[in-house]
Design a protein around this motif. Structure first.
Motif, PDB file in Angstrom:
ATOM      1  N   LEU A 109       0.789  -1.236   0.000  1.00 24.46           N
ATOM      2  CA  LEU A 109       0.000   0.000   0.000  1.00 24.46           C
ATOM      3  C   LEU A 109       0.819   1.284   0.000  1.00 24.46           C
ATOM      4  CD1 LEU A 109      -2.819  -1.089   2.501  1.00 24.46           C
ATOM      5  CD2 LEU A 109      -2.843  -1.177  -0.008  1.00 24.46           C
ATOM      6  N   HIS A 110       2.135   1.162  -0.063  1.00 23.10           N
ATOM      7  CA  HIS A 110       2.979   2.363  -0.089  1.00 23.10           C
ATOM      8  C   HIS A 110       4.229   2.019  -0.903  1.00 23.10           C
ATOM      9  CE1 HIS A 110       4.938   5.804   2.529  1.00 23.10           C
ATOM     10  NE2 HIS A 110       5.305   5.860   1.255  1.00 23.10           N
ATOM     11  N   ALA A 111       4.240   2.469  -2.172  1.00 24.77           N
ATOM     12  CA  ALA A 111       5.336   2.131  -3.079  1.00 24.77           C
ATOM     13  C   ALA A 111       5.570   3.289  -4.052  1.00 24.77           C
ATOM     14  CB  ALA A 111       4.994   0.864  -3.848  1.00 24.77           C
ATOM     15  N   HIS A 112       6.818   3.504  -4.416  1.00 25.31           N
ATOM     16  CA  HIS A 112       7.190   4.605  -5.311  1.00 25.31           C
ATOM     17  C   HIS A 112       7.721   4.084  -6.643  1.00 25.31           C
ATOM     18  CE1 HIS A 112       6.720   7.666  -2.153  1.00 25.31           C
ATOM     19  NE2 HIS A 112       7.094   6.694  -1.346  1.00 25.31           N
ATOM     20  N   SER A 113       7.425   4.837  -7.692  1.00 15.35           N
ATOM     21  CA  SER A 113       7.898   4.461  -9.032  1.00 15.35           C
ATOM     22  C   SER A 113       8.737   5.606  -9.599  1.00 15.35           C
ATOM     23  CB  SER A 113       6.707   4.193  -9.956  1.00 15.35           C
ATOM     24  OG  SER A 113       6.146   5.431 -10.395  1.00 15.35           O
TER      25      SER A 113
ATOM     26  N   ASP B  59       3.251   7.640  -5.363  1.00 10.19           N
ATOM     27  CA  ASP B  59       4.357   8.543  -5.649  1.00 10.19           C
ATOM     28  C   ASP B  59       4.168   9.895  -4.970  1.00 10.19           C
ATOM     29  OD1 ASP B  59       6.401   7.306  -7.243  1.00 10.19           O
ATOM     30  OD2 ASP B  59       4.816   6.940  -8.720  1.00 10.19           O
ATOM     31  N   HIS B  60       5.280  10.559  -4.695  1.00  6.58           N
ATOM     32  CA  HIS B  60       5.227  11.885  -4.086  1.00  6.58           C
ATOM     33  C   HIS B  60       4.539  12.853  -5.046  1.00  6.58           C
ATOM     34  CE1 HIS B  60       8.021  10.645  -0.928  1.00  6.58           C
ATOM     35  NE2 HIS B  60       8.771  10.101  -1.867  1.00  6.58           N
ATOM     36  N   ASN B  61       3.491  13.496  -4.565  1.00  3.83           N
ATOM     37  CA  ASN B  61       2.805  14.583  -5.283  1.00  3.83           C
ATOM     38  C   ASN B  61       2.170  14.198  -6.616  1.00  3.83           C
ATOM     39  OD1 ASN B  61       3.851  16.334  -3.240  1.00  3.83           O
ATOM     40  ND2 ASN B  61       5.798  16.311  -4.345  1.00  3.83           N
TER      41      ASN B  61
ATOM     42  N   ILE C  11      -1.258   8.482  -3.540  1.00  3.35           N
ATOM     43  CA  ILE C  11      -0.316   9.595  -3.565  1.00  3.35           C
ATOM     44  C   ILE C  11       0.283   9.759  -2.168  1.00  3.35           C
ATOM     45  CG2 ILE C  11      -1.983  11.408  -2.894  1.00  3.35           C
ATOM     46  CD1 ILE C  11      -0.724  13.195  -5.088  1.00  3.35           C
ATOM     47  N   GLU C  12       1.496  10.303  -2.086  1.00  2.49           N
ATOM     48  CA  GLU C  12       2.062  10.667  -0.787  1.00  2.49           C
ATOM     49  C   GLU C  12       2.356  12.171  -0.818  1.00  2.49           C
ATOM     50  OE1 GLU C  12       5.707   8.661   0.408  1.00  2.49           O
ATOM     51  OE2 GLU C  12       5.507   9.406   2.463  1.00  2.49           O
ATOM     52  N   LEU C  13       1.845  12.869   0.203  1.00  3.83           N
ATOM     53  CA  LEU C  13       2.026  14.325   0.267  1.00  3.83           C
ATOM     54  C   LEU C  13       2.632  14.724   1.599  1.00  3.83           C
ATOM     55  CD1 LEU C  13      -1.474  15.182  -1.166  1.00  3.83           C
ATOM     56  CD2 LEU C  13       0.677  15.790  -2.294  1.00  3.83           C
TER      57      LEU C  13
ATOM     58  N   ASP D 244       5.934  -1.287   2.717  1.00  5.57           N
ATOM     59  CA  ASP D 244       7.345  -1.287   2.312  1.00  5.57           C
ATOM     60  C   ASP D 244       7.894   0.135   2.204  1.00  5.57           C
ATOM     61  OD1 ASP D 244       7.925  -3.957   2.106  1.00  5.57           O
ATOM     62  OD2 ASP D 244       7.417  -4.101  -0.029  1.00  5.57           O
ATOM     63  N   ASP D 245       7.111   1.044   1.611  1.00  8.86           N
ATOM     64  CA  ASP D 245       7.617   2.356   1.196  1.00  8.86           C
ATOM     65  C   ASP D 245       8.825   2.129   0.280  1.00  8.86           C
ATOM     66  OD1 ASP D 245       7.945   5.053   0.944  1.00  8.86           O
ATOM     67  OD2 ASP D 245       8.316   5.449   3.080  1.00  8.86           O
ATOM     68  N   SER D 246       8.633   1.215  -0.670  1.00 10.12           N
ATOM     69  CA  SER D 246       9.749   0.776  -1.509  1.00 10.12           C
ATOM     70  C   SER D 246      10.126   1.828  -2.543  1.00 10.12           C
ATOM     71  CB  SER D 246       9.365  -0.527  -2.199  1.00 10.12           C
ATOM     72  OG  SER D 246       7.996  -0.508  -2.550  1.00 10.12           O
ATOM     73  N   HIS D 247      11.424   2.029  -2.721  1.00 10.63           N
ATOM     74  CA  HIS D 247      11.980   2.920  -3.740  1.00 10.63           C
ATOM     75  C   HIS D 247      12.927   2.130  -4.643  1.00 10.63           C
ATOM     76  CE1 HIS D 247      10.673   5.905  -0.743  1.00 10.63           C
ATOM     77  NE2 HIS D 247      10.713   6.804  -1.705  1.00 10.63           N
ATOM     78  N   ASN D 248      13.762   1.314  -4.035  1.00  6.30           N
ATOM     79  CA  ASN D 248      14.824   0.604  -4.777  1.00  6.30           C
ATOM     80  C   ASN D 248      14.463  -0.812  -5.183  1.00  6.30           C
ATOM     81  OD1 ASN D 248      16.662   2.793  -4.552  1.00  6.30           O
ATOM     82  ND2 ASN D 248      16.910   2.244  -2.386  1.00  6.30           N
TER      83      ASN D 248
HETATM   84 ZN   LIG Z   1       6.998   7.015   0.719  1.00  2.00          ZN
END
Ligand SMILES: [Zn+2]
Ligand SMILES: [Zn+2]
Length: 324
Positions: free
Chosen positions: A13-17, A45-47, A61-63, A167-171
């Motif tokens: 539920l928390h992942a970045h691309s 993703d941020h914003n 979204i993450e703000l 996760d808040d996965s980035h990598n």
């Molecule tokens: Zn995040």
């Protein structure tokens, strides 16, 4: 409430691309989690809101937003929206949460510990549906992934919310596949995922599986794949800690103010222990607890919740009860 009724589905539920600061394209984030057995994937993703046309996909979204008097800024994750929130609400945490709630979107406070927010800061904002009790990326990067005390602080002061693991996965290396939510929805469906989130039909995990969970008047029962210890946390300060080691020590100790029975049956070991007006029955295999049943007075006047941990420190976090 008895769970699951339909079957557990894993959700990221928390992942970045690459649309913000993640390493993978949006479609590849979804494919990454699919390969790992996840039925529901949200991009946060941020914003920026990005949609991927896949069953079980949830746009998010993450703000970063602020509230008066807070010791830091809040990272707010909003799930289920079609487009970015209007500028007028983006930087004000309370406005953003109110807007999310009003539109039927699921909003939660990301990584309070990583943000160095205090428990008190979680009272300065209202209308969030959840708090990240565990953020895997924050844990492996700077050891600030666990925000249980923040959550408990707000819960004990009457601000009800659910607990999520992410996760808040980035990598998509060390920062992935270490925190998720198991939703009771049976099959991968984004709409059903949001509904289950709002209704609290899920638990958070970093590795311990909850097979079933039931809580009702004078009864709490949890079955698990195996936990080294089980913690009951309560807003009335009366909690409980259970482990096979502790129960074995109690069984062999004398003159303790607890009554304990121990027996074996069908290859499993059972313990029954009374504390106050509560009777706990624990079933164990080897050093692992596989079932806990509490009967009688449950210490949940304000709230109570369960945490289960395995020998490697991985956990499962159940939502607080009574549900409000
Ligand atoms: Zn995040
Ligand atoms: Zn963040």
């Amino acid at each position: 409430m008895k769970l699951p009724t339909r079957g557990w589905v894993k959700a990221a539920l928390h992942a970045h691309s690459k649309r913000s600061d993640g390493r993978l394209e949006p479609e590849d984030v979804v494919a990454f989690y699919r390969r790992a057995g996840f039925g529901v994937v949200a991009l946060t993703d941020h914003n920026k809101v990005t949609k991927v046309a896949q069953p079980g996909f949830v746009p998010g979204i993450e703000l970063e937003a602020r509230a008066e008097g807070a010791s830091g800024s809040y990272h707010v994750v909003v799930l289920g929206l079609d487009a970015e929130p209007p500028e007028s609400v983006r930087r004000d945490a309370n406005k953003l949460l109110e807007w999310s709630r009003g539109n039927g979107y699921f909003a939660f406070i990301a990584h309070p510990y990583w943000s160095m927010l205090s428990g008190e800061d979680l009272l300065r904002v209202r209308g969030y549906a959840g708090v990240e009790v565990y953020n895997h990326g924050c844990e492996v990067e700077i050891s600030r992934g666990y925000s249980g005390p923040h959550w408990d602080y707000a819960l004990s002061r009457g601000v009800a919310s659910y607990g999520l693991a992410v996760d808040d996965s980035h990598n998509y290396s060390l920062d992935a596949l270490g925190g998720w939510v198991a939703l009771d929805i049976g099959e991968a469906d984004g709409e059903e995922a949001l509904k289950a989130l709002f209704e609290g039909r899920f638990y958070a995990s970093s590795g311990v599986a909850v097979e079933s969970y039931e809580v009702g008047e004078g009864l709490l029962r949890v079955e698990t794949s195996g936990a080294a210890h089980v913690k009951l946390l309560s807003g009335d300060t009366r909690g409980a800690y259970l482990s096979v080691e502790l129960l074995e020590r109690l069984a062999s100790a004398e003159g303790l103010p607890v009554e304990l029975e121990r027996w074996e049956e069908g290859g499993a070991r059972f313990y029954r222990v009374k504390f106050g007006g509560t009777v706990a029955e624990v079933q164990a295999r080897g050093r692992s607890i596989v079932r806990v049943e509490l009967r009688g007075e449950l210490p949940a006047r304000k709230y109570a919740r369960l945490e289960l941990y395995d020998g490697e420190g991985r956990g499962a976090w159940l939502n607080p009860f009574p549900a409000r």
